[in-house]
Motif scaffolding. Structure first.
Motif, short mmCIF file in Angstrom:
data_model
loop_
_atom_site.label_atom_id
_atom_site.label_comp_id
_atom_site.label_asym_id
_atom_site.label_seq_id
_atom_site.Cartn_x
_atom_site.Cartn_y
_atom_site.Cartn_z
N GLY A 210 -2.26 -0.35 0.13
CA GLY A 210 -2.00 -0.73 -1.05
C GLY A 210 -0.76 -0.49 -1.59
O GLY A 210 0.18 0.09 -1.08
N SER A 211 -0.62 -1.17 -2.83
CA SER A 211 0.71 -1.07 -3.49
C SER A 211 1.42 0.43 -3.67
O SER A 211 2.50 0.54 -3.80
CB SER A 211 0.87 -2.00 -4.76
OG SER A 211 -0.40 -1.65 -5.65
N ASP A 212 0.36 1.24 -4.23
CA ASP A 212 0.92 2.47 -4.38
C ASP A 212 1.33 3.13 -3.25
O ASP A 212 2.21 3.97 -3.29
CB ASP A 212 -0.51 3.36 -5.04
CG ASP A 212 -0.90 3.02 -6.45
OD1 ASP A 212 -0.13 2.42 -6.97
OD2 ASP A 212 -2.18 3.13 -6.90
N LEU A 213 0.63 3.18 -2.12
CA LEU A 213 1.16 3.39 -0.94
C LEU A 213 2.27 3.22 -0.56
O LEU A 213 3.29 3.97 -0.07
CB LEU A 213 0.21 3.45 0.22
CG LEU A 213 0.26 4.02 1.52
CD1 LEU A 213 0.66 5.49 1.52
CD2 LEU A 213 -0.74 3.68 2.75
N VAL A 214 2.63 1.77 -0.73
CA VAL A 214 3.87 1.30 -0.32
C VAL A 214 5.05 1.55 -1.23
O VAL A 214 6.33 1.88 -0.40
CB VAL A 214 3.67 -0.53 -0.44
CG1 VAL A 214 5.36 -1.12 -0.34
CG2 VAL A 214 2.88 -0.92 0.44
#
Length: 229
Positions: A210-214
């Motif tokens: 997910g974009s948050d993890l990236v």
């Protein structure tokens, strides 16, 4: 000058024979990457040694052909038959992923710098089957790509030797790695593998991050936004 190295699969070849050189970009029926040139000298390859021969060499012989290096970048097919099709180009398992941009310092190399660098890059590309030399039309940069930092270090050393007195003027950028592999979606089913003793099974399921993890990986300060999960 380089000596073309290869194996004779059919027919014979001798010094002075006019051969058709089918480069890696040759398409049967067209004249793209097709050249005709006499073989100036023929050598029999025996280990690290080249032995010049005057008699024709036949099938199975490992030969060195002089006088055609100008028309072969890395590999190709040599033939005397007009209807011959080329062999498929070799595909190497190792990919050149580490890149550097190179240019000559204009202050240290004022005369014909671009021409010298172009010739040296051509020699580098011919002498190493793994290295890639790319000219970027967008930026105007000459890029050398190798299979790792050590391989790239050897390539730059060879490039300086090809440049001779202009080698001191060579400017090399910091190495950069091109990443092109990724996961775009979720795997439809688990992939199963067994250990060597067949007693353990490993189930693997993959999906895109997910974009948050990236963001958390690239910016440690943002990890607190993800919470305790």
């Amino acid at each position: 000058n380089f000596v073309a190295f290869g194996r004779i699969y059919s027919g014979t070849i001798a010094a002075g024979d006019v051969v058709r050189i089918l480069g890696s970009g040759y398409i049967p029926g067209r004249k793209i990457d097709l050249h005709t040139q006499p073989a100036k000298a023929i050598s029999l390859v025996m280990g690290p040694h080249l032995s010049s021969v005057s008699a024709p060499l036949g099938p199975g012989s490992i030969v060195g052909i002089s006088g055609i290096d100008k028309y072969l970048e890395k590999n190709g097919t040599i033939t005397t038959a007009a209807e011959a099709h080329p062999f498929v180009s070799m595909k190497l398992a190792v990919a050149p992923v580490v890149r550097v941009a190179v240019h000559l310092d204009a202050k240290l190399c004022k005369k014909a710098g671009a021409s010298k660098l172009r010739d040296a890059l051509r020699q580098l590309s011919q002498g190493d089957p793994l290295v890639q030399v790319i000219h970027s039309e967008a930026t105007g940069e000459d890029i050398v790509a190798g299979c790792g930092e050590l391989h790239l270090e050897v390539c730059i050393k060879d490039l300086r030797e090809y440049l001779k007195s202009s080698g001191k003027a060579l400017v090399v950028s910091e190495p950069a790695v091109s990443f092109r592999e990724s996961i775009s979606g979720e795997t439809p089913e688990d992939v199963i593998s067994k250990s060597a003793n067949k007693l353990n099974r490993i189930h693997v399921h993959a999906e895109a991050m997910g974009s948050d993890l990236v963001k958390a990986i690239s910016d440690p300060g943002a990890s607190s936004e993800l919470g305790d999960d």
